[in-house]
Write a protein that holds these residues in place. Structure first.
Motif, PDB file in Angstrom:
ATOM      1  N   ALA A  40       0.818  -1.216   0.000  1.00 42.76           N
ATOM      2  CA  ALA A  40       0.000   0.000   0.000  1.00 42.76           C
ATOM      3  C   ALA A  40       0.853   1.267   0.000  1.00 42.76           C
ATOM      4  CB  ALA A  40      -0.924  -0.002   1.220  1.00 42.76           C
ATOM      5  N   GLN A  41       2.032   1.173   0.627  1.00 33.22           N
ATOM      6  CA  GLN A  41       2.892   2.358   0.722  1.00 33.22           C
ATOM      7  C   GLN A  41       4.326   2.008   0.332  1.00 33.22           C
ATOM      8  OE1 GLN A  41       2.201   4.597   4.515  1.00 33.22           O
ATOM      9  NE2 GLN A  41       0.858   2.890   5.013  1.00 33.22           N
ATOM     10  N   PRO A  42       4.568   1.790  -0.952  1.00 31.43           N
ATOM     11  CA  PRO A  42       5.912   1.380  -1.382  1.00 31.43           C
ATOM     12  C   PRO A  42       6.915   2.499  -1.104  1.00 31.43           C
ATOM     13  CG  PRO A  42       4.296   1.198  -3.176  1.00 31.43           C
ATOM     14  CD  PRO A  42       3.654   1.987  -2.077  1.00 31.43           C
ATOM     15  N   GLY A  43       8.100   2.088  -0.681  1.00 29.36           N
ATOM     16  CA  GLY A  43       9.178   3.069  -0.524  1.00 29.36           C
ATOM     17  C   GLY A  43       9.241   3.739   0.835  1.00 29.36           C
ATOM     18  N   ILE A  44       8.341   3.368   1.754  1.00 27.83           N
ATOM     19  CA  ILE A  44       8.396   4.017   3.063  1.00 27.83           C
ATOM     20  C   ILE A  44       9.621   3.537   3.851  1.00 27.83           C
ATOM     21  CG2 ILE A  44       5.901   4.295   3.185  1.00 27.83           C
ATOM     22  CD1 ILE A  44       5.839   2.001   5.216  1.00 27.83           C
ATOM     23  N   SER A  45       9.985   4.302   4.837  1.00 29.56           N
ATOM     24  CA  SER A  45      11.150   3.966   5.662  1.00 29.56           C
ATOM     25  C   SER A  45      10.762   2.956   6.731  1.00 29.56           C
ATOM     26  CB  SER A  45      11.691   5.226   6.328  1.00 29.56           C
ATOM     27  OG  SER A  45      10.756   5.707   7.278  1.00 29.56           O
ATOM     28  N   GLN A  46      11.747   2.345   7.357  1.00 28.05           N
ATOM     29  CA  GLN A  46      11.459   1.412   8.449  1.00 28.05           C
ATOM     30  C   GLN A  46      10.763   2.157   9.585  1.00 28.05           C
ATOM     31  OE1 GLN A  46      15.109  -1.755   7.933  1.00 28.05           O
ATOM     32  NE2 GLN A  46      14.501  -1.169   9.978  1.00 28.05           N
ATOM     33  N   GLN A  47      11.230   3.361   9.834  1.00 28.73           N
ATOM     34  CA  GLN A  47      10.640   4.167  10.895  1.00 28.73           C
ATOM     35  C   GLN A  47       9.146   4.376  10.646  1.00 28.73           C
ATOM     36  OE1 GLN A  47      11.981   5.150  13.657  1.00 28.73           O
ATOM     37  NE2 GLN A  47      10.144   6.221  14.328  1.00 28.73           N
ATOM     38  N   ALA A  48       8.819   4.764   9.405  1.00 27.92           N
ATOM     39  CA  ALA A  48       7.408   5.002   9.065  1.00 27.92           C
ATOM     40  C   ALA A  48       6.613   3.704   9.168  1.00 27.92           C
ATOM     41  CB  ALA A  48       7.307   5.591   7.665  1.00 27.92           C
ATOM     42  N   LEU A  49       7.240   2.606   8.762  1.00 26.15           N
ATOM     43  CA  LEU A  49       6.542   1.320   8.816  1.00 26.15           C
ATOM     44  C   LEU A  49       6.225   0.915  10.250  1.00 26.15           C
ATOM     45  CD1 LEU A  49       5.560  -1.284   7.315  1.00 26.15           C
ATOM     46  CD2 LEU A  49       7.815  -2.234   7.842  1.00 26.15           C
ATOM     47  N   VAL A  50       7.233   0.951  11.109  1.00 24.91           N
ATOM     48  CA  VAL A  50       6.997   0.506  12.488  1.00 24.91           C
ATOM     49  C   VAL A  50       6.041   1.461  13.206  1.00 24.91           C
ATOM     50  CG1 VAL A  50       9.259  -0.603  12.589  1.00 24.91           C
ATOM     51  CG2 VAL A  50       8.975   1.691  13.570  1.00 24.91           C
ATOM     52  N   ASP A  51       6.070   2.726  12.818  1.00 22.14           N
ATOM     53  CA  ASP A  51       5.133   3.681  13.412  1.00 22.14           C
ATOM     54  C   ASP A  51       3.705   3.352  12.960  1.00 22.14           C
ATOM     55  OD1 ASP A  51       4.838   6.234  14.969  1.00 22.14           O
ATOM     56  OD2 ASP A  51       3.873   6.821  13.088  1.00 22.14           O
ATOM     57  N   HIS A  52       3.558   3.054  11.694  1.00 23.35           N
ATOM     58  CA  HIS A  52       2.243   2.706  11.147  1.00 23.35           C
ATOM     59  C   HIS A  52       1.679   1.456  11.817  1.00 23.35           C
ATOM     60  CE1 HIS A  52      -0.979   2.007   8.291  1.00 23.35           C
ATOM     61  NE2 HIS A  52      -0.497   0.804   8.039  1.00 23.35           N
ATOM     62  N   LEU A  53       2.540   0.451  11.971  1.00 23.04           N
ATOM     63  CA  LEU A  53       2.069  -0.825  12.527  1.00 23.04           C
ATOM     64  C   LEU A  53       2.034  -0.807  14.048  1.00 23.04           C
ATOM     65  CD1 LEU A  53       3.970  -3.320  10.206  1.00 23.04           C
ATOM     66  CD2 LEU A  53       1.582  -2.579  10.048  1.00 23.04           C
ATOM     67  N   GLY A  54       2.718   0.168  14.643  1.00 20.29           N
ATOM     68  CA  GLY A  54       2.731   0.239  16.092  1.00 20.29           C
ATOM     69  C   GLY A  54       3.617  -0.801  16.734  1.00 20.29           C
ATOM     70  N   ILE A  55       4.711  -1.144  16.080  1.00 25.08           N
ATOM     71  CA  ILE A  55       5.647  -2.112  16.664  1.00 25.08           C
ATOM     72  C   ILE A  55       6.957  -1.410  17.019  1.00 25.08           C
ATOM     73  CG2 ILE A  55       4.647  -4.018  15.385  1.00 25.08           C
ATOM     74  CD1 ILE A  55       6.962  -3.893  13.460  1.00 25.08           C
ATOM     75  N   PHE A  56       7.804  -2.108  17.778  1.00 24.10           N
ATOM     76  CA  PHE A  56       9.074  -1.528  18.173  1.00 24.10           C
ATOM     77  C   PHE A  56      10.063  -1.595  17.013  1.00 24.10           C
ATOM     78  CE2 PHE A  56       7.187  -2.342  22.258  1.00 24.10           C
ATOM     79  CZ  PHE A  56       7.598  -1.258  23.010  1.00 24.10           C
ATOM     80  N   PRO A  57      10.920  -0.565  16.910  1.00 19.01           N
ATOM     81  CA  PRO A  57      11.906  -0.526  15.826  1.00 19.01           C
ATOM     82  C   PRO A  57      12.746  -1.796  15.746  1.00 19.01           C
ATOM     83  CG  PRO A  57      11.867   1.576  16.958  1.00 19.01           C
ATOM     84  CD  PRO A  57      10.965   0.646  17.734  1.00 19.01           C
ATOM     85  N   SER A  58      13.136  -2.316  16.901  1.00 21.83           N
ATOM     86  CA  SER A  58      13.986  -3.507  16.882  1.00 21.83           C
ATOM     87  C   SER A  58      13.250  -4.696  16.264  1.00 21.83           C
ATOM     88  CB  SER A  58      14.445  -3.851  18.294  1.00 21.83           C
ATOM     89  OG  SER A  58      13.339  -4.120  19.125  1.00 21.83           O
ATOM     90  N   ARG A  59      11.958  -4.729  16.478  1.00 24.14           N
ATOM     91  CA  ARG A  59      11.198  -5.825  15.881  1.00 24.14           C
ATOM     92  C   ARG A  59      11.091  -5.633  14.372  1.00 24.14           C
ATOM     93  NH1 ARG A  59       4.920  -7.474  16.867  1.00 24.14           N
ATOM     94  NH2 ARG A  59       5.016  -9.424  15.728  1.00 24.14           N
ATOM     95  N   GLY A  60      10.959  -4.379  13.958  1.00 23.77           N
ATOM     96  CA  GLY A  60      10.930  -4.090  12.531  1.00 23.77           C
ATOM     97  C   GLY A  60      12.196  -4.571  11.850  1.00 23.77           C
ATOM     98  N   VAL A  61      13.327  -4.328  12.486  1.00 20.51           N
ATOM     99  CA  VAL A  61      14.602  -4.773  11.918  1.00 20.51           C
ATOM    100  C   VAL A  61      14.605  -6.274  11.711  1.00 20.51           C
ATOM    101  CG1 VAL A  61      17.060  -5.029  12.370  1.00 20.51           C
ATOM    102  CG2 VAL A  61      15.916  -2.872  12.898  1.00 20.51           C
TER     103      VAL A  61
END
Lengths: 148, 148
Positions: A40-61
């Motif tokens: 739905a949102q190609p090209g977003i950053s990891q920061q934006a992704l984890v913020d959108h999903l409401g998860i911790f950055p370390s989990r995003g990694v």
DNA sequence: TATTGTTATACTCTATAACTATA
DNA sequence: TATAGTTATAGAGTATAACAATA
């Protein structure tokens, strides 16, 4: 009538059955959620992704690492900020996302087999109103979100 | 309309909000589920309890240990089989169960605030039919049950 | 000095398997 | 030999905190 309990009960059943249908695709529900978000949102950053999903950055990694290993997602260097990546689905990732969509449809047909078309619509509308009232973000599963 | 996803989403929200309301009582949702089961079937054995809830025996031990420590449940010696216990709510356990009932009602009123009485009934009936079709046991949360 | 992403660690919940004691 | 319950161990998933590179 314990409607709230029924909601939790049937909702957990829905989640469990969907997870089963993802197994043949080699995916977990959280992974499917990320693919969906990136579709739905190609090209977003990891920061934006984890913020959108409401998860911790370390989990995003960890999760992006795994999806990259599966060649479903790729980290591209961001042009304007060398700290961040632009996340994209690969061709394989797009095919996986399509497969998830098919599986989700089959899942829904099986789960709601007891209801006719009109009843499914009614159920959807009532649930949507509850979701809106609760401030739930479309497409974001709360099981994904950190507390708060 | 992604009704199955909405179900999982709203269901998880319902479970999370209910869990929050249990915090002041010092209880977790699985603990509340056990108190509920023991309220409905006083004197059952641990074996019968874990079978009913669909959890592993070792988990039953741990959970009953904790509830016994909290003085909400007691293990009484079984009369006819010295291997097994008869599980009972204590007076304190019965009060806790009543408090859970009140909290559940408040929870439901808040969760379904967007729907009027008639709509709540409709939602409940549709969910019940899905639950029946899925073979869900009344009062047993699938998050409780082992895979299968 | 703040932000993006990473690493390393710890915690919670649950499953698995081996064991004791009765039956 | 089977069953009720227990203990001990392991695993999955997720949170927390310290850190490096860049802004």
């Amino acid at each position: 009538l314990p409607v709230a309990f029924l909601l939790a009960q049937v909702g957990a059943q829905a989640a469990a059955r969907f997870a089963e249908r993802l197994v043949p695709l080699g995916l977990s529900p959280p992974q499917a959620g990320i693919l969906r978000a990136l579709g739905a949102q190609p090209g977003i950053s990891q920061q934006a992704l984890v913020d959108h999903l409401g998860i911790f950055p370390s989990r995003g990694v960890t999760m992006i690492d795994e999806l990259e290993r599966l060649e479903l997602v790729e980290r591209r260097d961001s042009l304007d900020d060398r700290r961040s990546y632009a996340l994209h689905l690969t061709a394989k990732g797009n095919r996986a996302l399509e497969a998830i969509g098919r599986v989700a449809q089959e899942h829904q047909d099986a789960l709601l087999a007891a209801l006719n078309k009109k009843e499914r619509e009614t159920l959807g509308q009532l649930l949507q109103r509850v979701a809106d009232h609760e401030g739930l973000r479309p497409g974001v599963h709360p099981g994904f979100r950190r507390k708060g």
